[in-house]
Design a protein around this motif. Structure first.
Motif, PDB file in Angstrom:
ATOM      1  N   ARG A 112       0.851  -1.196   0.000  1.00 13.55           N
ATOM      2  CA  ARG A 112       0.000   0.000   0.000  1.00 13.55           C
ATOM      3  C   ARG A 112       0.879   1.235   0.000  1.00 13.55           C
ATOM      4  O   ARG A 112       1.877   1.298   0.710  1.00 13.55           O
ATOM      5  N   GLN A 113       0.492   2.236  -0.810  1.00 13.22           N
ATOM      6  CA  GLN A 113       1.259   3.477  -0.905  1.00 13.22           C
ATOM      7  C   GLN A 113       0.329   4.659  -0.608  1.00 13.22           C
ATOM      8  O   GLN A 113      -0.729   4.771  -1.218  1.00 13.22           O
ATOM      9  N   ARG A 114       0.761   5.517   0.297  1.00 11.33           N
ATOM     10  CA  ARG A 114       0.007   6.727   0.628  1.00 11.33           C
ATOM     11  C   ARG A 114       0.989   7.845   0.961  1.00 11.33           C
ATOM     12  O   ARG A 114       2.170   7.601   1.197  1.00 11.33           O
ATOM     13  N   ALA A 115       0.479   9.069   0.999  1.00 10.33           N
ATOM     14  CA  ALA A 115       1.286  10.218   1.416  1.00 10.33           C
ATOM     15  C   ALA A 115       0.497  10.950   2.500  1.00 10.33           C
ATOM     16  O   ALA A 115      -0.198  11.922   2.235  1.00 10.33           O
ATOM     17  N   TYR A 116       0.586  10.439   3.720  1.00  7.88           N
ATOM     18  CA  TYR A 116      -0.160  11.053   4.828  1.00  7.88           C
ATOM     19  C   TYR A 116       0.422  12.417   5.181  1.00  7.88           C
ATOM     20  O   TYR A 116      -0.294  13.314   5.583  1.00  7.88           O
ATOM     21  N   GLY A 117       1.733  12.555   5.037  1.00  5.94           N
ATOM     22  CA  GLY A 117       2.352  13.865   5.148  1.00  5.94           C
ATOM     23  C   GLY A 117       2.800  14.265   6.536  1.00  5.94           C
ATOM     24  O   GLY A 117       2.222  13.885   7.546  1.00  5.94           O
ATOM     25  N   ASP A 118       3.903  15.045   6.549  1.00  2.00           N
ATOM     26  CA  ASP A 118       4.397  15.702   7.752  1.00  2.00           C
ATOM     27  C   ASP A 118       4.523  14.713   8.917  1.00  2.00           C
ATOM     28  O   ASP A 118       4.910  13.580   8.727  1.00  2.00           O
ATOM     29  N   TYR A 145       4.849   9.527  10.456  1.00  2.00           N
ATOM     30  CA  TYR A 145       5.719   8.918  11.457  1.00  2.00           C
ATOM     31  C   TYR A 145       4.932   8.458  12.689  1.00  2.00           C
ATOM     32  O   TYR A 145       5.298   7.467  13.323  1.00  2.00           O
ATOM     33  N   MET A 146       3.882   9.159  13.026  1.00  3.43           N
ATOM     34  CA  MET A 146       3.061   8.737  14.151  1.00  3.43           C
ATOM     35  C   MET A 146       2.248   7.494  13.801  1.00  3.43           C
ATOM     36  O   MET A 146       2.084   6.593  14.639  1.00  3.43           O
ATOM     37  N   LEU A 147       1.757   7.409  12.577  1.00  2.57           N
ATOM     38  CA  LEU A 147       1.085   6.189  12.140  1.00  2.57           C
ATOM     39  C   LEU A 147       2.057   5.024  12.124  1.00  2.57           C
ATOM     40  O   LEU A 147       1.694   3.886  12.437  1.00  2.57           O
ATOM     41  N   LEU A 148       3.313   5.292  11.785  1.00  3.37           N
ATOM     42  CA  LEU A 148       4.332   4.254  11.823  1.00  3.37           C
ATOM     43  C   LEU A 148       4.564   3.785  13.261  1.00  3.37           C
ATOM     44  O   LEU A 148       4.639   2.587  13.535  1.00  3.37           O
ATOM     45  N   ALA A 149       4.664   4.728  14.185  1.00  2.00           N
ATOM     46  CA  ALA A 149       4.876   4.366  15.591  1.00  2.00           C
ATOM     47  C   ALA A 149       3.716   3.553  16.145  1.00  2.00           C
ATOM     48  O   ALA A 149       3.905   2.716  17.037  1.00  2.00           O
ATOM     49  N   GLU A 150       2.519   3.772  15.610  1.00  2.00           N
ATOM     50  CA  GLU A 150       1.346   3.033  16.062  1.00  2.00           C
ATOM     51  C   GLU A 150       1.201   1.679  15.380  1.00  2.00           C
ATOM     52  O   GLU A 150       0.331   0.888  15.740  1.00  2.00           O
ATOM     53  N   GLY A 151       2.032   1.415  14.353  1.00  2.00           N
ATOM     54  CA  GLY A 151       1.951   0.140  13.653  1.00  2.00           C
ATOM     55  C   GLY A 151       1.024   0.135  12.461  1.00  2.00           C
ATOM     56  O   GLY A 151       0.808  -0.924  11.849  1.00  2.00           O
ATOM     57  N   SER A 152       0.487   1.296  12.079  1.00  2.00           N
ATOM     58  CA  SER A 152      -0.425   1.374  10.934  1.00  2.00           C
ATOM     59  C   SER A 152       0.314   1.569   9.623  1.00  2.00           C
ATOM     60  O   SER A 152      -0.230   1.284   8.548  1.00  2.00           O
ATOM     61  N   VAL A 153       1.520   2.106   9.682  1.00  2.39           N
ATOM     62  CA  VAL A 153       2.398   2.315   8.536  1.00  2.39           C
ATOM     63  C   VAL A 153       3.726   1.645   8.872  1.00  2.39           C
ATOM     64  O   VAL A 153       4.101   1.561  10.053  1.00  2.39           O
ATOM     65  N   ASP A 154       4.440   1.171   7.861  1.00  3.00           N
ATOM     66  CA  ASP A 154       5.680   0.435   8.104  1.00  3.00           C
ATOM     67  C   ASP A 154       6.931   1.170   7.644  1.00  3.00           C
ATOM     68  O   ASP A 154       8.025   0.882   8.124  1.00  3.00           O
ATOM     69  N   ILE A 155       6.766   2.113   6.691  1.00  2.26           N
ATOM     70  CA  ILE A 155       7.894   2.877   6.146  1.00  2.26           C
ATOM     71  C   ILE A 155       7.435   4.309   5.951  1.00  2.26           C
ATOM     72  O   ILE A 155       6.352   4.557   5.420  1.00  2.26           O
ATOM     73  N   ALA A 156       8.262   5.271   6.367  1.00  2.00           N
ATOM     74  CA  ALA A 156       7.985   6.691   6.123  1.00  2.00           C
ATOM     75  C   ALA A 156       9.306   7.380   5.830  1.00  2.00           C
ATOM     76  O   ALA A 156      10.318   7.098   6.488  1.00  2.00           O
ATOM     77  N   LEU A 167       9.917  13.602  16.525  1.00  2.00           N
ATOM     78  CA  LEU A 167       9.431  12.354  15.940  1.00  2.00           C
ATOM     79  C   LEU A 167      10.307  11.166  16.305  1.00  2.00           C
ATOM     80  O   LEU A 167       9.806  10.067  16.579  1.00  2.00           O
ATOM     81  N   ALA A 168      11.624  11.376  16.284  1.00  2.00           N
ATOM     82  CA  ALA A 168      12.557  10.265  16.454  1.00  2.00           C
ATOM     83  C   ALA A 168      12.381   9.518  17.775  1.00  2.00           C
ATOM     84  O   ALA A 168      12.360   8.274  17.777  1.00  2.00           O
ATOM     85  N   PRO A 169      12.274  10.187  18.937  1.00  2.00           N
ATOM     86  CA  PRO A 169      12.104   9.424  20.175  1.00  2.00           C
ATOM     87  C   PRO A 169      10.832   8.586  20.185  1.00  2.00           C
ATOM     88  O   PRO A 169      10.816   7.488  20.738  1.00  2.00           O
ATOM     89  N   ILE A 170       9.778   9.100  19.572  1.00  2.00           N
ATOM     90  CA  ILE A 170       8.515   8.363  19.549  1.00  2.00           C
ATOM     91  C   ILE A 170       8.656   7.110  18.695  1.00  2.00           C
ATOM     92  O   ILE A 170       8.226   6.015  19.086  1.00  2.00           O
ATOM     93  N   VAL A 171       9.265   7.259  17.517  1.00  2.00           N
ATOM     94  CA  VAL A 171       9.460   6.106  16.637  1.00  2.00           C
ATOM     95  C   VAL A 171      10.357   5.061  17.295  1.00  2.00           C
ATOM     96  O   VAL A 171      10.043   3.865  17.313  1.00  2.00           O
ATOM     97  N   THR A 172      11.473   5.496  17.858  1.00  2.00           N
ATOM     98  CA  THR A 172      12.427   4.525  18.407  1.00  2.00           C
ATOM     99  C   THR A 172      11.908   3.879  19.691  1.00  2.00           C
ATOM    100  O   THR A 172      12.093   2.677  19.907  1.00  2.00           O
ATOM    101  N   ASN A 224      17.377  14.862   6.327  1.00  2.00           N
ATOM    102  CA  ASN A 224      16.330  14.031   5.727  1.00  2.00           C
ATOM    103  C   ASN A 224      16.039  12.887   6.684  1.00  2.00           C
ATOM    104  O   ASN A 224      16.696  12.760   7.726  1.00  2.00           O
ATOM    105  N   ALA A 225      15.052  12.054   6.345  1.00  2.00           N
ATOM    106  CA  ALA A 225      14.656  11.024   7.300  1.00  2.00           C
ATOM    107  C   ALA A 225      14.159   9.766   6.616  1.00  2.00           C
ATOM    108  O   ALA A 225      13.486   9.827   5.583  1.00  2.00           O
ATOM    109  N   LEU A 226      14.488   8.637   7.225  1.00  2.00           N
ATOM    110  CA  LEU A 226      13.866   7.354   6.917  1.00  2.00           C
ATOM    111  C   LEU A 226      13.491   6.716   8.247  1.00  2.00           C
ATOM    112  O   LEU A 226      14.349   6.526   9.113  1.00  2.00           O
ATOM    113  N   ALA A 227      12.230   6.406   8.406  1.00  2.00           N
ATOM    114  CA  ALA A 227      11.756   5.710   9.600  1.00  2.00           C
ATOM    115  C   ALA A 227      11.056   4.432   9.158  1.00  2.00           C
ATOM    116  O   ALA A 227      10.304   4.440   8.178  1.00  2.00           O
TER     117      ALA A 227
END
Length: 272
Positions: free
Chosen positions: A196-202, A206-217, A230-235, A254-257
């Motif tokens: 699945r590909q989306r652009a939730y933005g900003d 990363y918050m959706l990733l931290a919640e497990g709803s997204v896997d790559i941002a 963002l980084a402390p929440i993700v990690t 830049n960022a990859l999470a």
């Protein structure tokens, strides 16, 4: 003769609970300013020299945060998006008063106040407050990541266990933003290989990733104040947060999470 028994000396563990509570207090105060101006008919908007937008709400929110920090943490430095850095020392508060200003000025509710604490060049606490969505996310080093409306109404969050691109959900910034780093084709190829590909933005990606709803941002161009919270929440949620060259942290522009499982493979595909 009594034999003395040696006990190891245990160093106290540094916690940032007080700083996290302060971040929530700051977010409460800022929310009253930003929500009062959101969708206001007289919102004043300007274009900055870098062609990004700034509203009177951005400036008022950052001024409020700086004022409160000057009283409660007078020895700490402050770095924000709208004003020059102040103070010196190993503790720096990093502030983005409204992440997603373009959404804010157009009446889209996906925007947030980002508040982070960086100590000795390490982000150790982050809070993301999105009042128009009625939600916050936060984490402090060693304490886990949480989401909810407040400290007293929170759920611990974790990244996903997805291990294959074919099962992964990816959230990217605009396609054209990748032109500047020459990775547009690689990013599109990666997205095509994901489920699945989306652009939730900003911040939201990363918050959706931290919640497990997204896997790559990922985003190719970011400032420190865009990433520090963002980084402390993700990690702390179990994920990994690096620059596109694979360096852990928030100082690469830049960022990859990811959820951690996919990180090295994604770096091979779109890393710089």
């Amino acid at each position: 003769m009594m034999l003395s028994r040696a006990f190891p000396i245990v160093s106290p563990v540094t916690t940032y609970d007080d700083d996290l509570r302060l971040a929530h207090v700051l977010a409460d105060a800022v929310e009253r300013v930003t929500m009062a101006r959101f969708r206001s008919q007289d919102l004043a908007v300007e274009t900055k020299p870098d062609l990004t937008l700034v509203s009177d709400a951005d400036r008022a929110a950052e001024e409020l945060i700086r004022s409160q920090l000057s009283r409660t943490r007078p020895r700490d430095a402050v770095v924000g998006e709208e004003f020059e850095p102040t103070g010196h020392g190993p503790r720096r508060w990093i502030v983005d008063p409204i992440d997603g200003t373009h959404n804010f000025v157009r009446g889209v509710p996906v925007w947030a106040t980002l508040i982070a604490l960086v100590v000795a060049e390490e982000p150790v606490m982050g809070l993301v407050a999105a009042p128009a969505l009625g939600r916050r996310w936060w984490a402090a080093k060693g304490s886990g990541a949480y989401a909810g409306r407040s400290l007293t109404s929170a759920t611990r969050i974790r990244t996903s266990g997805v291990q294959r691109l074919a099962d992964a959900s990816i959230s990217l910034s605009s396609v054209t933003s990748w032109d500047a780093v020459g990775r547009t084709d690689a990013v599109l190829d990666l997205a095509r290989d994901c489920w699945r590909q989306r652009a939730y933005g900003d911040f939201w990606s990363y918050m959706l990733l931290a919640e497990g709803s997204v896997d790559i941002a990922s985003e190719p161009e970011l400032a420190l104040y865009d990433m520090a919270a963002l980084a402390p929440i993700v990690t702390e949620a179990g994920g990994r947060f690096t620059s596109l060259d694979g360096t852990d942290g928030v100082f690469g522009g830049n960022a990859l999470a990811t959820n951690g499982h996919l990180h090295d493979h994604v770096l091979e595909r779109i890393g710089l």
